[in-house]
Design an enzyme around this catalytic site. Structure first.
Site, short mmCIF file in Angstrom:
data_model
loop_
_atom_site.label_atom_id
_atom_site.label_comp_id
_atom_site.label_asym_id
_atom_site.label_seq_id
_atom_site.Cartn_x
_atom_site.Cartn_y
_atom_site.Cartn_z
CB CYS A 74 -0.89 -0.02 1.25
SG CYS A 74 -1.96 1.41 1.33
CB CYS A 197 -5.11 3.93 -5.18
SG CYS A 197 -4.33 2.31 -5.21
N1 LIG Z 1 -6.02 -2.35 -2.32
C1 LIG Z 1 -4.69 -2.61 -2.84
C2 LIG Z 1 -3.60 -2.39 -1.77
C3 LIG Z 1 -3.59 -0.99 -1.29
C4 LIG Z 1 -3.31 -0.07 -2.40
C5 LIG Z 1 -3.53 1.40 -2.10
N2 LIG Z 1 -4.22 1.74 -0.87
C6 LIG Z 1 -2.22 2.13 -2.18
O1 LIG Z 1 -2.10 3.24 -1.61
O2 LIG Z 1 -1.32 1.62 -2.85
C7 LIG Z 1 -4.61 -4.06 -3.28
O3 LIG Z 1 -5.19 -4.90 -2.64
O4 LIG Z 1 -3.93 -4.29 -4.29
#
Ligand SMILES: N[C@H](CCC[C@H](N)C(=O)O)C(=O)O
Length: 258
Positions: A74, A197
């Site tokens: 993340c 994200c």
């Molecule tokens: N939900 C994403 C992980 C967190 C990604 C996001 N919150 C970031 O800031 O990179 C996944 O399961 O691939």
């Protein structure tokens, strides 16, 4: 059990952060993690992060999506964990820590965290979209009028339709300028649009550079929750020196019976 926690956000991607250096958190309790992330019956967050000791680096970051299951890297969560480690006095302004996809170097100054991402050499160009992994899997698709686009509906369709149960995060991007893009993301494991994200923003910057939409090495990506910058270098088809840069803020701290 009384659980002490801190709430952080990085451009609106929000997380419950727990100092788990004493290893007291019940890590296999998926239902508990999901309930803590629940926005009506719990604290509410896109994910939950444990900060733990690590033999080979300053600390270890363990990330769980809001569905309660342990996730991949993340990016925004990593930036928030660096800010949390600085707040706890575990680090000063410079660190190397361990995450799901290995070691990351990061710096923090005046609330801005710069997180170095792993190199990216595999970019799958498909008709109408690009797929790449920046620590988490990302589908990147260009659209016109991203602010009016059906991110939830179209994102969910692709996440389950094209990528099956394992899934992928889905990013819809619009060109704003020769070094500026707007992105909205349907996030796997949250199973909804998030305000930002970090690994998605990184994937968008790389995809836009790789397809010639920008030749900038510092790219601005506007998310619904704020501005992030990605610095990158491309050499012999490999992207390296990739840094995800932006704010990471502590919102509140609290205790919860669970
Ligand atoms: N939900 C994403 C992980 C967190 C990604 C996001 N919150 C970031 O800031 O990179 C996944 O399961 O691939």
């Amino acid at each position: 059990m009384t659980l002490s926690f801190y709430k952080y956000q990085g451009t609106g991607n929000d997380f419950v952060l727990i100092d788990n250096r004493q290893l007291q958190f019940p890590k296999n309790n998926t239902k508990l993690v999901a309930s803590l992330c629940d926005r009506k019956f719990g604290i509410g967050a896109d994910g939950l992060i444990l900060l733990e000791n690590d033999e080979l680096s300053d600390f270890k970051m363990v990330y769980y999506n809001a569905d309660g299951r342990e996730g991949s890297l993340c990016g925004n969560g990593g930036r928030c964990t660096v800010a949390f480690a600085n707040f706890l006095g575990v680090i000063d302004k410079d660190t190397v820590f361990n995450a799901a996809d290995g070691k990351h170097h990061a710096t923090i100054a005046d609330g801005i965290v710069s997180l170095q991402m792993q190199d990216v050499s595999e970019i799958k160009e498909k008709p109408g979209y690009v797929f790449l992994d920046t620590g988490s899997p990302h589908h990147v698709q260009m659209v016109k009028g991203v602010q009016d686009f059906g991110v939830y509906k179209e994102g969910k369709k692709l996440r389950y339709g094209l990528y099956g149960q394992t899934g992928s995060n889905v990013n819809f991007v619009e060109v704003l300028d020769d070094d500026t893009f707007a992105v909205r993301t349907y996030e796997r494991g949250v199973e909804d649009e998030t305000l930002s994200c970090g690994t998605g923003v990184t994937a968008v910057a790389i995809a836009m550079h790789n397809s010639g939409k920008t030749s900038a090495n510092r790219i601005k990506v506007n998310t619904q929750g704020g501005e992030l910058h990605v610095e990158l270098t491309k050499k012999d088809g490999v992207y390296s020196q990739i840094h995800l840069i932006g704010p990471a803020k502590q919102v509140f701290k609290g205790e919860i019976e669970c």
